[in-house]
Scaffold this active site. Structure first.
Site, short mmCIF file in Angstrom:
data_model
loop_
_atom_site.label_atom_id
_atom_site.label_comp_id
_atom_site.label_asym_id
_atom_site.label_seq_id
_atom_site.Cartn_x
_atom_site.Cartn_y
_atom_site.Cartn_z
N LYS A 1 -35.18 3.64 -100.82
CA LYS A 1 -35.05 3.53 -100.00
C LYS A 1 -35.69 4.75 -99.31
CE LYS A 1 -33.03 -1.09 -100.52
NZ LYS A 1 -31.75 -2.09 -100.78
N ASN B 1 -36.42 -0.73 -95.83
CA ASN B 1 -36.41 -1.90 -96.56
C ASN B 1 -37.95 -2.80 -96.26
OD1 ASN B 1 -35.59 -3.00 -94.94
ND2 ASN B 1 -34.61 -4.61 -96.30
N GLY C 1 -17.32 1.15 -100.11
CA GLY C 1 -17.90 1.67 -100.47
C GLY C 1 -19.11 2.68 -98.80
N GLY D 1 -26.30 3.01 -99.69
CA GLY D 1 -27.04 3.44 -98.84
C GLY D 1 -26.50 1.07 -98.92
N ARG E 1 -14.39 5.12 -102.95
CA ARG E 1 -14.01 6.25 -103.72
C ARG E 1 -14.09 7.37 -104.02
NH1 ARG E 1 -16.95 5.41 -109.59
NH2 ARG E 1 -18.40 6.45 -108.26
N GLY F 1 -23.56 -11.91 -102.57
CA GLY F 1 -24.61 -11.63 -101.69
C GLY F 1 -25.90 -12.33 -101.50
P1 NDP Z 1 -25.44 3.45 -103.97
O1 NDP Z 1 -25.51 3.71 -105.65
O2 NDP Z 1 -26.11 3.73 -102.37
O3 NDP Z 1 -24.01 3.31 -103.76
C1 NDP Z 1 -22.49 3.04 -104.48
C2 NDP Z 1 -21.19 3.15 -103.77
O4 NDP Z 1 -20.76 1.66 -104.92
C3 NDP Z 1 -20.85 4.02 -103.53
O5 NDP Z 1 -19.67 3.79 -102.46
C4 NDP Z 1 -19.87 4.23 -104.72
O6 NDP Z 1 -18.64 5.05 -104.25
C5 NDP Z 1 -19.16 3.22 -105.39
N1 NDP Z 1 -19.11 2.82 -106.36
C6 NDP Z 1 -19.82 2.72 -107.42
N2 NDP Z 1 -18.78 2.36 -108.44
C7 NDP Z 1 -17.40 2.00 -108.32
C8 NDP Z 1 -16.47 1.68 -109.27
N3 NDP Z 1 -16.50 1.78 -110.31
N4 NDP Z 1 -14.71 1.83 -108.37
C9 NDP Z 1 -15.22 1.90 -106.80
N5 NDP Z 1 -16.65 2.40 -106.18
C10 NDP Z 1 -17.47 2.27 -106.91
O7 NDP Z 1 -25.57 1.47 -103.97
P2 NDP Z 1 -25.97 0.58 -103.11
O8 NDP Z 1 -25.15 1.14 -101.68
O9 NDP Z 1 -27.07 1.44 -102.34
O10 NDP Z 1 -25.95 -0.79 -103.50
C11 NDP Z 1 -24.59 -1.33 -103.61
C12 NDP Z 1 -24.41 -3.16 -104.23
O11 NDP Z 1 -24.92 -3.40 -103.42
C13 NDP Z 1 -24.68 -3.30 -105.12
O12 NDP Z 1 -24.01 -3.80 -106.28
C14 NDP Z 1 -25.84 -3.78 -105.01
O13 NDP Z 1 -26.98 -4.85 -105.57
C15 NDP Z 1 -26.00 -4.50 -103.65
N6 NDP Z 1 -26.64 -4.62 -102.63
C16 NDP Z 1 -26.93 -6.23 -102.10
C17 NDP Z 1 -27.76 -6.36 -101.21
C18 NDP Z 1 -28.04 -8.07 -100.93
O14 NDP Z 1 -29.49 -7.73 -100.25
N7 NDP Z 1 -27.07 -8.23 -101.33
C19 NDP Z 1 -28.57 -5.18 -100.45
C20 NDP Z 1 -28.42 -4.51 -100.40
C21 NDP Z 1 -27.19 -3.74 -101.89
P3 NDP Z 1 -18.94 6.75 -104.80
O15 NDP Z 1 -20.06 6.99 -103.71
O16 NDP Z 1 -17.45 7.30 -104.94
O17 NDP Z 1 -19.89 7.10 -105.76
#
Ligand code: NDP
Length: 275
Positions: A66, A87, A127, A130, A152, A238
């Site tokens: 993306k 996207n 969160g 992205g 986090r 979602g």
């Molecule tokens: P990114 O990798 O960009 O971001 C991940 C986020 O999750 C960060 O804020 C990270 O925190 C946090 N994180 C990861 N592991 C943990 C944990 N164990 N405890 C707390 N926070 C945690 O991912 P995306 O933002 O692209 O995607 C996030 C979710 O959204 C995914 O599950 C994805 O499948 C879903 N999604 C769903 C869509 C839909 O259409 N339904 C569309 C887009 C995404 P840190 O910054 O501290 O690392």
């Protein structure tokens, strides 16, 4: 020749986008071809160029491309600019590539379908990745009266929120010190993917709280399961966001928004297939 579209990702085998867009085409009586394309991690731009040469009219972009798609565009929508991620790509005859981000609109569509009108609601967004980036601007414009963002890694939430200085009702808080009363709590972290939970206090969930996990699957996500155990009013995953964002992409390409009935029946059908 029938207009061609595709979703690009890596991995891509699991993608539901061809099923979704074929159903949209039937619903709107449009004739399109929609395929899924596995692009090499270091070969996204080449894959897109090849698709355009072969007559591609537009594309969806999923993980991990993306941000690369954002950089590839020479025209960007306001939502794409805010999200710094794209996207949906629209390829024009003049060679221009227009980028949009429909993830946040898909989220708003599904929040309204699931929990009702958003006017006056207080929202907690967990969160700062992205998905959160794509959600913030549409959330701020949806009628809600407050948005707290926690993550986090606190600094990422803080930095993200400073991009919205023009809005008085958004603030960042530390994830394990969040305070406030929330109508809706959205989990945009990828924690559920590994069965983990973000470390918000269980006291934030009351019998009036609706919880939304952007992840979806056959089972309740770890977050939604936990939220129900804490007494949440309702939970939603979602899948509707996925269908909602696709509907907005389809509208950008074909000028027609698939009907609500079509979107609802797709959500039900895909959920059955997941079981
Ligand atoms: P990114 O990798 O960009 O971001 C991940 C986020 O999750 C960060 O804020 C990270 O925190 C946090 N994180 C990861 N592991 C943990 C944990 N164990 N405890 C707390 N926070 C945690 O991912 P995306 O933002 O692209 O995607 C996030 C979710 O959204 C995914 O599950 C994805 O499948 C879903 N999604 C769903 C869509 C839909 O259409 N339904 C569309 C887009 C995404 P840190 O910054 O501290 O690392």
């Amino acid at each position: 020749m029938i207009d061609k579209y595709a979703v690009f990702g890596n991995p891509i085998a699991h993608s539901k986008s061809p099923t979704i867009h074929s159903a949209f085409a039937r619903d709107t009586k449009e004739e399109i071809i929609y395929e899924k394309i596995l692009a090499p991690v270091d070969g996204f731009e080449d894959a897109i160029t090849k698709f355009i040469i072969e007559g591609g009219k537009g594309a969806n972009v999923t993980l991990p491309f993306k941000e690369k798609a954002f950089k590839l565009c020479n025209k960007l929508s306001e939502l794409a600019e805010c999200a710094k991620a794209v996207n949906t790509l629209v390829f024009s005859e003049d060679g221009s590539i227009q980028g949009d981000n429909t993830d946040g609109l898909g989220l708003i569509f599904d929040l309204k379908q699931s929990f009702g009108d958003l006017t006056g609601k207080r929202v907690l967004l967990i969160g700062a990745g992205g998905a959160a980036r794509g959600a913030i601007f549409p959330l701020l414009q949806s009628g809600i009266i407050s948005l707290v963002v926690c993550n986090r890694t606190y600094d990422k939430a803080k930095k993200l929120v400073t991009e919205y200085n023009d809005f008085s009702y958004i603030e960042a808080q530390e994830i394990d010190k969040v305070q406030g009363s929330f109508d809706i709590i959205i989990n945009s972290t990828s924690a559920s993917l590994s069965g983990q939970l973000p470390t918000i206090s269980s006291s934030l969930i009351t019998a009036k709280t609706c919880c939304y996990d952007m992840m979806y699957g056959a089972e309740l996500t770890a977050f939604n399961q936990w939220a129900l155990q804490q007494g949440a009013k309702r939970v939603q995953d979602g899948l509707g966001m996925l269908v909602g964002q696709a509907a907005k992409s389809f509208q950008l390409w074909r000028g027609k928004l698939p009907s609500n009935e079509c979107q609802k029946s797709l959500i039900a059908n895909i959920r059955k297939q997941l079981e």
